[in-house]
Design an enzyme around this catalytic site. Structure first.
Site, PDB file in Angstrom:
ATOM      1  N   PHE A  16       0.864  -1.183   0.000  1.00 64.08           N
ATOM      2  CA  PHE A  16       0.000   0.000   0.000  1.00 64.08           C
ATOM      3  C   PHE A  16       0.897   1.228   0.000  1.00 64.08           C
ATOM      4  CE2 PHE A  16      -4.566   0.934   1.317  1.00 64.08           C
ATOM      5  CZ  PHE A  16      -5.121  -0.032   0.497  1.00 64.08           C
ATOM      6  N   GLN A  24      -7.903  14.187   4.420  1.00 55.81           N
ATOM      7  CA  GLN A  24      -7.316  13.391   3.342  1.00 55.81           C
ATOM      8  C   GLN A  24      -8.265  13.312   2.161  1.00 55.81           C
ATOM      9  OE1 GLN A  24      -6.564   8.880   3.518  1.00 55.81           O
ATOM     10  NE2 GLN A  24      -4.565   9.827   3.777  1.00 55.81           N
ATOM     11  N   HIS A  35      -8.671  11.313  -0.868  1.00 56.38           N
ATOM     12  CA  HIS A  35      -8.152  10.067  -1.456  1.00 56.38           C
ATOM     13  C   HIS A  35      -8.011  10.302  -2.952  1.00 56.38           C
ATOM     14  CE1 HIS A  35      -7.799   5.902  -2.636  1.00 56.38           C
ATOM     15  NE2 HIS A  35      -7.777   5.528  -1.373  1.00 56.38           N
ATOM     16  N   LEU A  73     -15.336   5.370  -3.337  1.00 54.01           N
ATOM     17  CA  LEU A  73     -13.921   5.010  -3.314  1.00 54.01           C
ATOM     18  C   LEU A  73     -13.525   3.917  -4.299  1.00 54.01           C
ATOM     19  CD1 LEU A  73     -11.471   5.866  -1.517  1.00 54.01           C
ATOM     20  CD2 LEU A  73     -11.698   3.619  -0.499  1.00 54.01           C
ATOM     21  N   GLU A 122      -7.127   1.724  -2.878  1.00 54.61           N
ATOM     22  CA  GLU A 122      -5.706   1.844  -3.194  1.00 54.61           C
ATOM     23  C   GLU A 122      -5.095   0.484  -3.528  1.00 54.61           C
ATOM     24  OE1 GLU A 122      -3.845   4.490  -0.417  1.00 54.61           O
ATOM     25  OE2 GLU A 122      -1.919   3.505  -0.649  1.00 54.61           O
ATOM     26  N   ARG A 180      -0.979   9.315  -0.075  1.00 53.25           N
ATOM     27  CA  ARG A 180      -2.189   9.756  -0.788  1.00 53.25           C
ATOM     28  C   ARG A 180      -2.210  11.241  -1.124  1.00 53.25           C
ATOM     29  NH1 ARG A 180      -6.453   6.135   2.725  1.00 53.25           N
ATOM     30  NH2 ARG A 180      -5.991   4.215   1.605  1.00 53.25           N
ATOM     31  N   HIS A 231     -12.012  11.918   2.037  1.00 55.07           N
ATOM     32  CA  HIS A 231     -12.029  10.527   2.487  1.00 55.07           C
ATOM     33  C   HIS A 231     -11.881  10.354   3.991  1.00 55.07           C
ATOM     34  CE1 HIS A 231     -11.450   6.259   2.109  1.00 55.07           C
ATOM     35  NE2 HIS A 231     -10.221   6.306   2.596  1.00 55.07           N
ATOM     36  N   ARG A 284      -2.724  10.387   6.753  1.00 61.48           N
ATOM     37  CA  ARG A 284      -2.764   8.977   7.172  1.00 61.48           C
ATOM     38  C   ARG A 284      -2.323   8.065   6.040  1.00 61.48           C
ATOM     39  NH1 ARG A 284      -6.521   4.694   6.526  1.00 61.48           N
ATOM     40  NH2 ARG A 284      -7.995   6.053   5.451  1.00 61.48           N
TER      41      ARG A 284
HETATM   42  P1  FAD Z   1     -16.996   3.982  11.917  1.00 65.12           P
HETATM   43  O1  FAD Z   1     -16.650   2.622  11.502  1.00 65.12           O
HETATM   44  O2  FAD Z   1     -17.437   4.924  10.882  1.00 65.12           O
HETATM   45  O3  FAD Z   1     -18.129   3.951  12.962  1.00 65.12           O
HETATM   46  C1  FAD Z   1     -18.752   5.137  13.418  1.00 65.12           C
HETATM   47  C2  FAD Z   1     -19.946   4.726  14.228  1.00 65.12           C
HETATM   48  O4  FAD Z   1     -20.432   5.850  14.937  1.00 65.12           O
HETATM   49  C3  FAD Z   1     -21.122   4.196  13.416  1.00 65.12           C
HETATM   50  O5  FAD Z   1     -21.656   3.092  14.080  1.00 65.12           O
HETATM   51  C4  FAD Z   1     -22.112   5.369  13.439  1.00 65.12           C
HETATM   52  O6  FAD Z   1     -23.430   4.957  13.299  1.00 65.12           O
HETATM   53  C5  FAD Z   1     -21.843   5.897  14.823  1.00 65.12           C
HETATM   54  N1  FAD Z   1     -22.250   7.276  15.078  1.00 65.12           N
HETATM   55  C6  FAD Z   1     -21.839   8.409  14.467  1.00 65.12           C
HETATM   56  N2  FAD Z   1     -22.443   9.478  15.023  1.00 65.12           N
HETATM   57  C7  FAD Z   1     -23.243   9.000  16.017  1.00 65.12           C
HETATM   58  C8  FAD Z   1     -24.135   9.609  16.942  1.00 65.12           C
HETATM   59  N3  FAD Z   1     -24.331  10.933  16.990  1.00 65.12           N
HETATM   60  N4  FAD Z   1     -24.803   8.811  17.797  1.00 65.12           N
HETATM   61  C9  FAD Z   1     -24.658   7.471  17.775  1.00 65.12           C
HETATM   62  N5  FAD Z   1     -23.816   6.853  16.912  1.00 65.12           N
HETATM   63  C10 FAD Z   1     -23.127   7.612  16.059  1.00 65.12           C
HETATM   64  N6  FAD Z   1      -8.989   2.337   6.393  1.00 65.12           N
HETATM   65  C11 FAD Z   1      -8.028   1.369   6.412  1.00 65.12           C
HETATM   66  O7  FAD Z   1      -7.205   1.314   7.323  1.00 65.12           O
HETATM   67  N7  FAD Z   1      -7.980   0.445   5.408  1.00 65.12           N
HETATM   68  C12 FAD Z   1      -8.855   0.442   4.381  1.00 65.12           C
HETATM   69  O8  FAD Z   1      -8.776  -0.423   3.527  1.00 65.12           O
HETATM   70  C13 FAD Z   1      -9.864   1.462   4.339  1.00 65.12           C
HETATM   71  N8  FAD Z   1     -10.778   1.509   3.319  1.00 65.12           N
HETATM   72  C14 FAD Z   1     -11.788   2.440   3.358  1.00 65.12           C
HETATM   73  C15 FAD Z   1     -12.763   2.445   2.365  1.00 65.12           C
HETATM   74  C16 FAD Z   1     -13.807   3.367   2.399  1.00 65.12           C
HETATM   75  C17 FAD Z   1     -14.822   3.356   1.320  1.00 65.12           C
HETATM   76  C18 FAD Z   1     -13.874   4.307   3.449  1.00 65.12           C
HETATM   77  C19 FAD Z   1     -14.964   5.326   3.507  1.00 65.12           C
HETATM   78  C20 FAD Z   1     -12.905   4.308   4.449  1.00 65.12           C
HETATM   79  C21 FAD Z   1     -11.853   3.383   4.400  1.00 65.12           C
HETATM   80  N9  FAD Z   1     -10.876   3.364   5.399  1.00 65.12           N
HETATM   81  C22 FAD Z   1      -9.903   2.396   5.399  1.00 65.12           C
HETATM   82  C23 FAD Z   1     -10.994   4.241   6.555  1.00 65.12           C
HETATM   83  C24 FAD Z   1     -11.647   3.469   7.689  1.00 65.12           C
HETATM   84  O9  FAD Z   1     -12.617   2.588   7.183  1.00 65.12           O
HETATM   85  C25 FAD Z   1     -12.317   4.395   8.680  1.00 65.12           C
HETATM   86  O10 FAD Z   1     -11.425   5.411   9.038  1.00 65.12           O
HETATM   87  C26 FAD Z   1     -12.682   3.599   9.915  1.00 65.12           C
HETATM   88  O11 FAD Z   1     -13.464   2.492   9.583  1.00 65.12           O
HETATM   89  C27 FAD Z   1     -13.389   4.446  10.949  1.00 65.12           C
HETATM   90  O12 FAD Z   1     -13.763   3.588  11.983  1.00 65.12           O
HETATM   91  P2  FAD Z   1     -14.426   4.135  13.311  1.00 65.12           P
HETATM   92  O13 FAD Z   1     -14.639   2.956  14.201  1.00 65.12           O
HETATM   93  O14 FAD Z   1     -13.637   5.288  13.814  1.00 65.12           O
HETATM   94  O15 FAD Z   1     -15.813   4.704  12.797  1.00 65.12           O
END
Ligand code: FAD
Length: 630
Positions: A118, A244, A246, A260, A263, A319, A385, A420
């Site tokens: 990556f 970021q 992407h 998306l 990558e 990125r 992103h 990142r």
């Molecule tokens: P999330 O998984 O987004 O969870 C957030 C949670 O908070 C959800 O359950 C939501 O419902 C809840 N929430 C939000 N606001 C509230 C509220 N007010 N009240 C109650 N609940 C709330 N990263 C990598 O390392 N590798 C990858 O291959 C990669 N691919 C990606 C592909 C895509 C398409 C995207 C968009 C991102 C990708 N990323 C990747 C980034 C990574 O997926 C995210 O940064 C990461 O999953 C965020 O995880 P999190 O647990 O912080 O939040």
């Protein structure tokens, strides 16, 4: 009003939230997981490429120090080095631990967890499951929650005795008493009924802010709720100028713009070309990376099979570099028909290999754009992103500046500095999700049973605020969807990938106007599943977060990582050690102060060659380096 009491509340059910909740429950704390989306539908589920951890399964030269160096370089040395250290050291254990919970990553020929290349990672480092890694991660963490519930059932006769999920439940306010966290308030999305939670410790794991932008890979939940909740509770945010973009989002058709394109396409050999068929990334290798990237196509191609004796192709630069390069090509008139560039995997891998390694990408393009990526190139361009900025936390415990308030995952700031590396988020979720669960549990123990009590006036005020959009209707307020569009356009056009002072000043003026309009947006109908009402409440958060991004971006007079200034195009060592810290100033304003970044521990600084550090650090700062002081 429905009321619940817990030891630890985790807001968010993505990777960070679930890992935090599992840890808090395993530390013996009664834990609730609250999620505004359906259980299982978090951003984490969308993660495609993989989870970065220096297990060294594919290249035995990998180890935590190489990962640490890559992460600091990717973040242009603005990262919170302690977070980057913990992350690099603990990520392999967290990945292995996931397999003990039931995950099954793709394998090498000799049966080890396979790892892929990556951008910005020296060695193949991303543990993955095809291009559906996030799905496996969420499935596994959910399964672990269920297994803990089954354990509790065997002991208590109640599945939800010690860990319960409240899904489709949005939190709109945090409560404090005596300066400490006391609980939170929210509503059930389906019924609109209010609910109150009392708990001395809250972990924010709400993800990012991408919905403040018009073109984004993020989905509807990413309205910066956790960032705004933290600010309003008195916590601080850092690094908000760093977003970021992407480099590869879909650009066509318009309805899917921003979605998306992983990558992994480039990690598995995909190359970027302009309308003249040129592999233009060779023209965009910045000085700080010159030694690490190939100068010819032949060398870049050889790297895929012999990484020890060749340098990486420039398509795998971090990125921010690739996104800026694409932007420049399009601006120079060498873009694709729909305003992006071409990403070609068809001429690099066989159709069978493409379908095996990138099944989601194959289907995504076939279904959404009628493009067969085994035969034709994709058209791609930058998309908002990930937010590097977030809640300022103490690295080891993840506690914010508010006692009892913790943050982990994308909502937390510091770990990734100004940019990142791909794959470093999934590992961040696991490492700091666990630490947040532990930190919250320890904090609760430290209270020795004396819990701050939620004030009834605060509950009444939260209720009143949530209902405001209904009363504004009679006074003729605006439709929240209209205001949201204006906000997204403002951020996209004026605080986007390339920034200028006059445009950001204009953005701040527009945001002032949008703030007035946000205060009086109005909705009609009932409280039962009412998307207009939900958006009206989210808009308040999107606005506050946008203000943070715009203010910090205007203040930082240099270009670094996910912050590019047209008027200050160079990286400036005097800014490397400066953090921009934001706190709330009333309902919809923020205050910004500068703060010195804590200097890196000498033995960590010694992991870098002095010549490399000189590209980022001031001479004065390098006095502490073994060679610098010699
Ligand atoms: P999330 O998984 O987004 O969870 C957030 C949670 O908070 C959800 O359950 C939501 O419902 C809840 N929430 C939000 N606001 C509230 C509220 N007010 N009240 C109650 N609940 C709330 N990263 C990598 O390392 N590798 C990858 O291959 C990669 N691919 C990606 C592909 C895509 C398409 C995207 C968009 C991102 C990708 N990323 C990747 C980034 C990574 O997926 C995210 O940064 C990461 O999953 C965020 O995880 P999190 O647990 O912080 O939040």
């Amino acid at each position: 009003m429905e009321r619940h009491e817990y030891d630890v509340i985790v807001i968010g059910a993505g990777g960070a939230g679930l890992r935090a909740a599992i840890e808090a429950r395993m530390q013996g704390k009664r834990t609730a997981i609250i999620s505004k989306s359906l259980f299982g539908k978090a951003h984490t589920v969308m993660a495609e490429g993989g989870c970065a951890a220096s297990m060294g399964n594919v290249n035995p030269n990998d180890n935590w120090m190489v990962h640490y160096r890559d992460t600091m370089r990717g973040g242009k040395f603005l990262n919170n080095w302690r977070m980057a250290e913990l992350h690099a050291k603990e990520a392999p254990d967290r990945v292995w631990e996931l397999e003990t919970y039931g995950a099954l990553f793709d394998r090498t020929k000799d049966g080890k967890i396979s790892q892929r290349n990556f951008g910005g990672h020296t060695y193949p480092r991303l543990a993955h499951v095809g291009d559906r890694t996030g799905l496996e991660m969420i499935r596994t963490l959910q399964q672990k929650v269920v297994s803990l519930q089954q354990e509790d059932y065997r002991e208590t006769g109640d599945y939800e005795a010690n860990i319960r999920v409240f899904h489709e439940t949005t939190i709109t306010e945090l409560f404090k008493a005596d300066g400490k966290i006391a609980g939170c308030f929210g509503y059930y999305r389906s019924t609109g009924k209010f609910v109150r939670f009392d708990a001395p410790a809250i972990v924010l794991a709400t993800g990012g802010v991408g919905k403040s932008y018009q073109v984004t890979s993020n989905s509807w939940e990413y309205t910066g709720d956790g960032h705004a909740l933290a600010l309003r509770a008195g916590a601080t945010l850092i690094n908000m100028e760093f977003l970021q973009f992407h480099p590869t989002g879909m650009v066509w058709p318009p309805s899917v713009k921003g979605i998306l394109v992983t990558e992994s396409v480039r990690g598995d050999g995909g190359v970027l070309r302009n309308s003249e068929g040129e592999r233009f990334m060779f023209n965009y290798v910045p000085d700080v990376f010159k030694d690490q990237y190939a100068t010819t196509e032949e060398e870049g191609d050889r790297w895929y099979t012999d990484a020890d004796n060749n340098r990486r192709p420039p398509e795998l630069l971090p990125r921010d570099e690739v996104a800026r390069a694409i932007n420049s090509e399009v601006k120079a008139g060498r873009g694709s028909p729909h305003g992006g560039v071409f990403l070609d995997i068809a001429s690099r891998l066989s159709p069978e290999e493409i379908q095996k390694r990138l099944p989601s990408m194959y289907h995504q393009f076939k279904e959404l754009a009628d493009v067969d990526i085994t035969k034709e190139p994709m058209e791609v361009g930058p998309t908002c992103h990930y937010v590097m900025g977030g809640v300022e936390v103490e690295p080891d415990t993840t506690m914010s500046t508010v006692p009892g308030l913790f943050a982990a995952g994308e909502v937390a700031g510091g770990m990734h500095g100004s940019n990142r590396l791909g794959g470093n988020s999934l590992s961040d979720l696991l490492v700091f999700g666990r630490r947040a669960g532990m930190g919250a549990a320890e904090y609760v123990d430290g209270l020795a049973g004396v819990r701050p009590a939620v004030r009834i006036d605060d509950v009444a005020a939260a209720e009143q605020r949530a209902l405001l959009p209904f009363s504004s209707a009679t006074e003729g307020g605006e439709n929240p969807f209209v205001v949201q569009l204006e906000l997204q356009k403002t951020m996209n056009d004026l605080v986007g990938i390339i920034r200028k002072a006059d445009e950001m000043e204009m953005a701040l003026k527009k945001l002032e106007d949008i703030a007035t309009r946000t205060r009086t947006v109005s909705v009609v109908g009932h409280r039962e599943f009412n998307p207009g009402w939900h958006l009206a409440l989210d808009l308040r958060n999107m606005l506050l977060v946008s203000l943070c991004v715009a203010k910090a971006a205007l203040e930082r007079q240099e270009s670094r990582g996910g912050h590019t200034r047209d008027d200050y195009p160079a990286m400036d060592s005097d800014w490397r050690h400066v953090l921009l810290v934001l706190s709330a100033l009333g309902e919809d304003n923020v205050e910004l102060v500068r703060k010195e970044q804590v200097a890196m521990r000498p033995e960590l600084l010694d992991l870098f060659e002095l010549d490399e550090l000189k590209k980022y650090y001031t001479g004065e700062e390098l006095g502490g380096h073994r060679a610098g002081s010699a």
